[in-house]
Design a protein around this motif. Structure first.
Motif, PDB file in Angstrom:
ATOM      1  N   GLU A  36       0.816  -1.216   0.000  1.00  0.00           N
ATOM      2  CA  GLU A  36       0.000   0.000   0.000  1.00  0.00           C
ATOM      3  C   GLU A  36       0.852   1.270   0.000  1.00  0.00           C
ATOM      4  OE1 GLU A  36       0.661  -1.034   4.363  1.00  0.00           O
ATOM      5  OE2 GLU A  36       0.395  -2.080   2.456  1.00  0.00           O
ATOM      6  N   LEU A  37       2.140   1.135   0.283  1.00  0.00           N
ATOM      7  CA  LEU A  37       3.039   2.283   0.307  1.00  0.00           C
ATOM      8  C   LEU A  37       3.237   2.823  -1.109  1.00  0.00           C
ATOM      9  CD1 LEU A  37       5.105   3.853   2.218  1.00  0.00           C
ATOM     10  CD2 LEU A  37       6.833   2.325   1.261  1.00  0.00           C
ATOM     11  N   ILE A  38       3.168   4.151  -1.264  1.00  0.00           N
ATOM     12  CA  ILE A  38       3.380   4.725  -2.594  1.00  0.00           C
ATOM     13  C   ILE A  38       4.823   4.475  -3.028  1.00  0.00           C
ATOM     14  CG2 ILE A  38       1.621   6.512  -2.375  1.00  0.00           C
ATOM     15  CD1 ILE A  38       3.894   8.532  -1.898  1.00  0.00           C
ATOM     16  N   SER A  39       4.999   4.231  -4.310  1.00  0.00           N
ATOM     17  CA  SER A  39       6.327   4.009  -4.876  1.00  0.00           C
ATOM     18  C   SER A  39       6.780   5.272  -5.586  1.00  0.00           C
ATOM     19  CB  SER A  39       6.276   2.844  -5.865  1.00  0.00           C
ATOM     20  OG  SER A  39       7.536   2.639  -6.475  1.00  0.00           O
ATOM     21  N   THR A  40       7.971   5.753  -5.259  1.00  0.00           N
ATOM     22  CA  THR A  40       8.463   6.997  -5.845  1.00  0.00           C
ATOM     23  C   THR A  40       9.737   6.767  -6.647  1.00  0.00           C
ATOM     24  OG1 THR A  40       9.849   7.573  -3.942  1.00  0.00           O
ATOM     25  CG2 THR A  40       7.555   8.289  -3.883  1.00  0.00           C
ATOM     26  N   THR A  41       9.977   7.652  -7.584  1.00  0.00           N
ATOM     27  CA  THR A  41      11.234   7.705  -8.334  1.00  0.00           C
ATOM     28  C   THR A  41      11.726   9.139  -8.258  1.00  0.00           C
ATOM     29  OG1 THR A  41      10.488   5.972  -9.864  1.00  0.00           O
ATOM     30  CG2 THR A  41      12.346   7.341 -10.558  1.00  0.00           C
ATOM     31  N   ASN A  42      12.874   9.328  -7.612  1.00  0.00           N
ATOM     32  CA  ASN A  42      13.380  10.695  -7.372  1.00  0.00           C
ATOM     33  C   ASN A  42      12.331  11.547  -6.676  1.00  0.00           C
ATOM     34  OD1 ASN A  42      15.852  10.093  -8.661  1.00  0.00           O
ATOM     35  ND2 ASN A  42      14.981  10.583 -10.660  1.00  0.00           N
ATOM     36  N   ASP A  43      11.655  10.934  -5.690  1.00  0.00           N
ATOM     37  CA  ASP A  43      10.618  11.590  -4.882  1.00  0.00           C
ATOM     38  C   ASP A  43       9.338  11.887  -5.655  1.00  0.00           C
ATOM     39  OD1 ASP A  43      12.144  11.576  -2.562  1.00  0.00           O
ATOM     40  OD2 ASP A  43      13.025  13.545  -2.970  1.00  0.00           O
ATOM     41  N   MET A  44       9.233  11.446  -6.911  1.00  0.00           N
ATOM     42  CA  MET A  44       8.039  11.666  -7.718  1.00  0.00           C
ATOM     43  C   MET A  44       7.146  10.425  -7.690  1.00  0.00           C
ATOM     44  SD  MET A  44       8.242  14.747  -9.180  1.00  0.00           S
ATOM     45  CE  MET A  44       7.260  14.643 -10.680  1.00  0.00           C
ATOM     46  N   TYR A  45       5.825  10.654  -7.723  1.00  0.00           N
ATOM     47  CA  TYR A  45       4.889   9.530  -7.796  1.00  0.00           C
ATOM     48  C   TYR A  45       3.643   9.964  -8.563  1.00  0.00           C
ATOM     49  CZ  TYR A  45       2.134  11.722  -4.030  1.00  0.00           C
ATOM     50  OH  TYR A  45       1.376  12.583  -3.277  1.00  0.00           O
ATOM     51  N   ASN A  46       2.834   8.985  -8.965  1.00  0.00           N
ATOM     52  CA  ASN A  46       1.605   9.246  -9.706  1.00  0.00           C
ATOM     53  C   ASN A  46       0.397   9.093  -8.786  1.00  0.00           C
ATOM     54  OD1 ASN A  46       2.960   9.558 -12.237  1.00  0.00           O
ATOM     55  ND2 ASN A  46       3.137   7.327 -12.362  1.00  0.00           N
ATOM     56  N   GLY A  47      -0.611   9.921  -9.025  1.00  0.00           N
ATOM     57  CA  GLY A  47      -1.833   9.843  -8.236  1.00  0.00           C
ATOM     58  C   GLY A  47      -3.056  10.013  -9.105  1.00  0.00           C
ATOM     59  N   GLU A  48      -4.211   9.700  -8.542  1.00  0.00           N
ATOM     60  CA  GLU A  48      -5.473   9.828  -9.267  1.00  0.00           C
ATOM     61  C   GLU A  48      -6.586  10.144  -8.277  1.00  0.00           C
ATOM     62  OE1 GLU A  48      -8.220   7.308 -12.483  1.00  0.00           O
ATOM     63  OE2 GLU A  48      -6.495   6.373 -11.504  1.00  0.00           O
ATOM     64  N   ASN A  49      -7.473  11.061  -8.636  1.00  0.00           N
ATOM     65  CA  ASN A  49      -8.621  11.410  -7.795  1.00  0.00           C
ATOM     66  C   ASN A  49      -9.813  11.798  -8.657  1.00  0.00           C
ATOM     67  OD1 ASN A  49      -6.333  12.575  -5.522  1.00  0.00           O
ATOM     68  ND2 ASN A  49      -8.086  11.441  -4.755  1.00  0.00           N
ATOM     69  N   PHE A  50     -11.004  11.639  -8.120  1.00  0.00           N
ATOM     70  CA  PHE A  50     -12.205  12.183  -8.734  1.00  0.00           C
ATOM     71  C   PHE A  50     -12.445  13.564  -8.134  1.00  0.00           C
ATOM     72  CE2 PHE A  50     -13.061   7.720  -9.693  1.00  0.00           C
ATOM     73  CZ  PHE A  50     -13.548   7.817 -10.997  1.00  0.00           C
ATOM     74  N   LEU A  51     -12.700  14.539  -8.995  1.00  0.00           N
ATOM     75  CA  LEU A  51     -13.042  15.877  -8.544  1.00  0.00           C
ATOM     76  C   LEU A  51     -14.517  16.130  -8.805  1.00  0.00           C
ATOM     77  CD1 LEU A  51     -10.054  17.995  -9.956  1.00  0.00           C
ATOM     78  CD2 LEU A  51     -10.181  16.665  -7.844  1.00  0.00           C
ATOM     79  N   GLU A  52     -15.129  16.923  -7.944  1.00  0.00           N
ATOM     80  CA  GLU A  52     -16.540  17.285  -8.099  1.00  0.00           C
ATOM     81  C   GLU A  52     -16.661  18.805  -8.069  1.00  0.00           C
ATOM     82  OE1 GLU A  52     -20.898  16.194  -6.172  1.00  0.00           O
ATOM     83  OE2 GLU A  52     -19.078  15.837  -5.001  1.00  0.00           O
ATOM     84  N   LEU A  53     -17.502  19.324  -8.946  1.00  0.00           N
ATOM     85  CA  LEU A  53     -17.724  20.769  -8.966  1.00  0.00           C
ATOM     86  C   LEU A  53     -18.727  21.143  -7.889  1.00  0.00           C
ATOM     87  CD1 LEU A  53     -17.171  23.507 -10.222  1.00  0.00           C
ATOM     88  CD2 LEU A  53     -18.986  23.056 -11.889  1.00  0.00           C
TER      89      LEU A  53
END
Length: 202
Positions: free
Chosen positions: A171-188
């Motif tokens: 479950e730990l985020i995996s980073t490369t040079n402190d960078m990682y990818n994320g995803e979220n749903f946004l609502e207006l």
């Protein structure tokens, strides 16, 4: 006099249009607005988390996967362990008592149900919106959009050793040079775009 009055009305109309445009701008489906929404969400959460369950706890010394997960948390300084006797399947067995270290107490995030309790920390910053699902240019309140982004850990917890934690805590985020990818749903919302709060979704 008549010409001056027309000019004044024209200026007033332009000023009103500019004001309205400014008010409506936060509702536009732009990368800038999406970035602000995701960043506000990231500012309110811990990006680095490993699930611990309720602490303290006891485990029999059977070299199970759960025991190995706990031992990794000991190695990075979040948990302490000491020998004890544990009741397992109606009999007392050698085992260990796990408790929070001082650093672990700062990182501990109890949850309900308790099995979701975790050890967390860190801060991150959005770098770019890399993709978003389609959304009307003039979206209505309640409209949702799926966005993906890259973020950078700008404050990595001292205990976040991916080499040790990664194999045991997926479950730990995996980073490369402190960078990682994320995803979220946004609502207006009436106040602009915001991350849609969905149970179990970070």
């Amino acid at each position: 006099m008549h010409r001056s009055s027309k000019t004044s009305r024209a200026c007033a109309a332009l000023a009103l249009a500019a004001t309205l445009a400014g008010c409506n701008g936060k509702s536009d489906p732009t990368k800038e607005n999406f970035t602000q929404a995701v960043q506000k969400h990231l500012d309110a959460i811990d990006p680095v988390c490993v699930v611990s369950g309720p602490v303290p706890f006891d485990l029999p010394d059977l070299q199970t996967y759960t025991e190995k997960q706990a031992d990794v948390l000991v190695k990075v300084g979040l948990l302490a362990k000491e020998p004890t006797r544990v009741m397992e399947s109606g009999r007392m067995l050698p085992g260990f008592h796990y408790s929070l270290t001082d650093e672990g107490k700062k990182a501990y995030r109890p949850a309900n149900p308790a099995a979701g309790s975790a050890l967390c920390g860190g801060k991150s910053q959005v770098q770019a919106i890399t993709w978003s699902s389609s959304v009307p240019d003039k979206a209505e309140v309640g409209t949702t959009v799926d966005v993906r982004y890259t973020a950078r850990l700008i404050d990595r917890p001292r205990w976040d050793d991916e080499t040790l934690l990664g194999p045991m805590h997926i479950e730990l985020i995996s980073t490369t040079n402190d960078m990682y990818n994320g995803e979220n749903f946004l609502e207006l919302t009436n106040d602009g775009w915001a991350v849609k709060q969905t149970p179990g979704w970070r």
